[in-house]
Write a protein that holds these residues in place. Structure first.
Motif, PDB file in Angstrom:
ATOM      1  N   VAL A  75       9.517  17.954  25.683  1.00  0.00           N
ATOM      2  CA  VAL A  75      10.521  18.434  24.737  1.00  0.00           C
ATOM      3  C   VAL A  75      11.828  17.694  25.017  1.00  0.00           C
ATOM      4  N   VAL A  76      12.274  16.916  24.046  1.00  0.00           N
ATOM      5  CA  VAL A  76      13.511  16.138  24.183  1.00  0.00           C
ATOM      6  C   VAL A  76      14.626  16.859  23.432  1.00  0.00           C
ATOM      7  N   VAL A  77      15.779  16.991  24.087  1.00  0.00           N
ATOM      8  CA  VAL A  77      16.940  17.661  23.493  1.00  0.00           C
ATOM      9  C   VAL A  77      17.978  16.600  23.141  1.00  0.00           C
ATOM     10  N   ILE A  78      18.426  16.609  21.891  1.00  0.00           N
ATOM     11  CA  ILE A  78      19.369  15.611  21.385  1.00  0.00           C
ATOM     12  C   ILE A  78      20.495  16.322  20.642  1.00  0.00           C
ATOM     13  N   ARG A  79      21.702  15.831  20.796  1.00  0.00           N
ATOM     14  CA  ARG A  79      22.822  16.330  19.997  1.00  0.00           C
ATOM     15  C   ARG A  79      23.156  15.307  18.930  1.00  0.00           C
ATOM     16  N   SER A  80      23.060  15.689  17.675  1.00  0.00           N
ATOM     17  CA  SER A  80      23.427  14.800  16.578  1.00  0.00           C
ATOM     18  C   SER A  80      24.896  15.021  16.234  1.00  0.00           C
ATOM     19  N   GLY A  81      25.463  14.078  15.490  1.00  0.00           N
ATOM     20  CA  GLY A  81      26.864  14.209  15.104  1.00  0.00           C
ATOM     21  C   GLY A  81      27.804  14.011  16.261  1.00  0.00           C
ATOM     22  N   SER A  82      27.337  13.357  17.325  1.00  0.00           N
ATOM     23  CA  SER A  82      28.170  13.108  18.497  1.00  0.00           C
ATOM     24  C   SER A  82      27.755  11.777  19.105  1.00  0.00           C
ATOM     25  N   TYR A  83      28.546  11.326  20.065  1.00  0.00           N
ATOM     26  CA  TYR A  83      28.214  10.088  20.764  1.00  0.00           C
ATOM     27  C   TYR A  83      27.475  10.408  22.059  1.00  0.00           C
ATOM     28  N   ASP A  84      26.638  11.381  21.974  1.00  0.00           N
ATOM     29  CA  ASP A  84      25.832  11.815  23.110  1.00  0.00           C
ATOM     30  C   ASP A  84      24.529  11.019  23.089  1.00  0.00           C
ATOM     31  N   SER A  85      24.502   9.917  23.816  1.00  0.00           N
ATOM     32  CA  SER A  85      23.347   9.025  23.758  1.00  0.00           C
ATOM     33  C   SER A  85      22.251   9.408  24.743  1.00  0.00           C
ATOM     34  N   ARG A  86      22.537  10.356  25.641  1.00  0.00           N
ATOM     35  CA  ARG A  86      21.555  10.740  26.642  1.00  0.00           C
ATOM     36  C   ARG A  86      20.489  11.640  26.031  1.00  0.00           C
ATOM     37  N   ARG A  87      19.248  11.273  26.246  1.00  0.00           N
ATOM     38  CA  ARG A  87      18.120  12.081  25.797  1.00  0.00           C
ATOM     39  C   ARG A  87      17.511  12.723  27.035  1.00  0.00           C
ATOM     40  N   VAL A  88      17.704  14.016  27.168  1.00  0.00           N
ATOM     41  CA  VAL A  88      17.142  14.711  28.328  1.00  0.00           C
ATOM     42  C   VAL A  88      15.905  15.484  27.875  1.00  0.00           C
ATOM     43  N   SER A  89      14.963  15.635  28.771  1.00  0.00           N
ATOM     44  CA  SER A  89      13.706  16.265  28.365  1.00  0.00           C
ATOM     45  C   SER A  89      13.155  17.154  29.465  1.00  0.00           C
ATOM     46  N   VAL A  90      12.302  18.076  29.041  1.00  0.00           N
ATOM     47  CA  VAL A  90      11.547  18.935  29.953  1.00  0.00           C
ATOM     48  C   VAL A  90      10.105  18.956  29.462  1.00  0.00           C
ATOM     49  N   GLU A  91       9.210  19.415  30.292  1.00  0.00           N
ATOM     50  CA  GLU A  91       7.808  19.560  29.900  1.00  0.00           C
ATOM     51  C   GLU A  91       7.447  21.040  29.855  1.00  0.00           C
ATOM     52  N   ARG A  92       6.771  21.423  28.785  1.00  0.00           N
ATOM     53  CA  ARG A  92       6.365  22.813  28.621  1.00  0.00           C
ATOM     54  C   ARG A  92       4.925  22.896  28.128  1.00  0.00           C
ATOM     55  N   ARG A  93       4.205  23.914  28.617  1.00  0.00           N
ATOM     56  CA  ARG A  93       2.861  24.221  28.145  1.00  0.00           C
ATOM     57  C   ARG A  93       2.944  25.145  26.927  1.00  0.00           C
ATOM     58  N   TYR A  94       1.818  25.279  26.237  1.00  0.00           N
ATOM     59  CA  TYR A  94       1.788  26.221  25.109  1.00  0.00           C
ATOM     60  C   TYR A  94       2.095  27.638  25.602  1.00  0.00           C
ATOM     61  N   SER A  95       1.612  27.987  26.789  1.00  0.00           N
ATOM     62  CA  SER A  95       1.871  29.331  27.323  1.00  0.00           C
ATOM     63  C   SER A  95       3.367  29.571  27.538  1.00  0.00           C
ATOM     64  N   ASP A  96       4.134  28.522  27.844  1.00  0.00           N
ATOM     65  CA  ASP A  96       5.590  28.662  27.973  1.00  0.00           C
ATOM     66  C   ASP A  96       6.211  28.988  26.619  1.00  0.00           C
ATOM     67  N   PHE A  97       5.753  28.292  25.583  1.00  0.00           N
ATOM     68  CA  PHE A  97       6.227  28.597  24.236  1.00  0.00           C
ATOM     69  C   PHE A  97       5.876  30.034  23.857  1.00  0.00           C
ATOM     70  N   SER A  98       4.678  30.466  24.226  1.00  0.00           N
ATOM     71  CA  SER A  98       4.224  31.814  23.878  1.00  0.00           C
ATOM     72  C   SER A  98       5.087  32.887  24.546  1.00  0.00           C
TER      73      SER A  98
END
Length: 293
Positions: A75-98
């Motif tokens: 899962v990559v988190v991005i901020r649009s409308g800004s000069y935030d070029s860093r793409r940070v991410s985490v890994e999640r299982r379906y059970s985490d979403f649940s």
């Protein structure tokens, strides 16, 4: 001291705290370099654009264990409308979403209006199903974040950072400061991306843990700079359990670096004198570790 309440609709509360390492690039500042003027112009344009949070799930992988296997989604988190070029991410299982979805249902019930992609009993590991599920979960996160009550809920930063925070604190307790530092830097970046919609106090434990890692790795400059980022919300929102231990560490680091610490020392002395009777102040490290014990 009364604790200040955070109001997500108050524009003054949505401003991020200044980084003490950054120069003053305000329009009235004289002798700006070309680079500083360009940075100042980018910041002005950023304030004029509406910032949105976007989520991408660009990849997956299958984790094979002795008796089981499962799919993890990046899962990559991005901020649009800004000069935030860093793409940070985490890994999640379906059970985490649940689990995340269940918490939201318990908190918001009928307000949610978004369904989690259904769980399949067979075919979960075929490339077609994994690709379909990846896109469905990406769409799910986008729809969730469009719901105002979810956007301002602490459940969202919990979903994106809680497993990594627990892992980082386990590493910190074990003295594995470099590994903990890498996790905490990612956590802080994610929380900063969420800062416009969340209370600034959520950053304090992660910043304090990050400062401790820098200090114990004998990186006093970075430790002090990180602690300075944590102090304003600690003061503003009355986080008195953090205030004295944080000030104590900053005074020690200031002496070590030959920095002026008189004001910090005065503030720390005032806190101690305000308490009646003998007071035992635990260290910042003890406080951070207890937070995830």
């Amino acid at each position: 001291m009364a604790e200040s309440q955070w109001d997500p609709e108050d524009p003054a509360r949505q401003q991020s705290y200044p980084n003490p390492r950054e120069p003053d690039n305000s329009p009235g500042s004289s002798s700006l370099t070309t680079k500083e003027l360009q940075q100042n112009w980018r910041e002005v344009k950023q304030r004029q654009q509406k910032v949105k949070l976007l989520f991408e799930i660009p990849s997956t992988r299958i984790v094979q264990k002795t008796l089981s296997k499962h799919v993890v989604y990046q899962v990559v988190v991005i901020r649009s409308g800004s000069y935030d070029s860093r793409r940070v991410s985490v890994e999640r299982r379906y059970s985490d979403f649940s689990r995340f979805h269940q918490r939201l249902l318990e908190e918001f019930s009928e307000e949610l209006g978004v369904s989690l992609p259904r769980k399949l009993l067979t075919g979960n590991f075929s490339p077609e199903i994994i690709s379909e599920r990846r896109l469905a979960l990406q769409d799910y996160l986008a729809k969730l974040y469009a719901v105002r009550c979810v956007r301002y809920s602490p459940r969202f930063p919990e979903f994106l950072t809680e497993p990594e925070q627990r892992q980082a604190h386990c590493l910190l307790r074990a003295g594995q400061f470099r590994a903990a530092l890498e996790l905490l830097q990612n956590i802080v970046e994610i929380l900063e991306k969420l800062a416009q919609w969340q209370s600034p106090v959520l950053l304090v434990p992660a910043l304090c843990a990050l400062a401790i890692c820098h200090r114990d790795l004998e990186e006093p400059e970075q430790a002090l700079a990180t602690a300075q980022r944590a102090l304003p919300p600690v003061r503003r929102y009355g986080l008195n359990n953090y205030r004295a231990p944080l000030l104590e560490m900053m005074v020690d680091l200031g002496y070590q670096l030959g920095r002026p610490v008189a004001q910090l020392q005065e503030e720390l002395t005032g806190l101690r004198d305000a308490e009646r009777g003998p007071v035992s102040f635990g260290s910042l490290k003890e406080l951070v570790v207890q937070g995830f014990t």
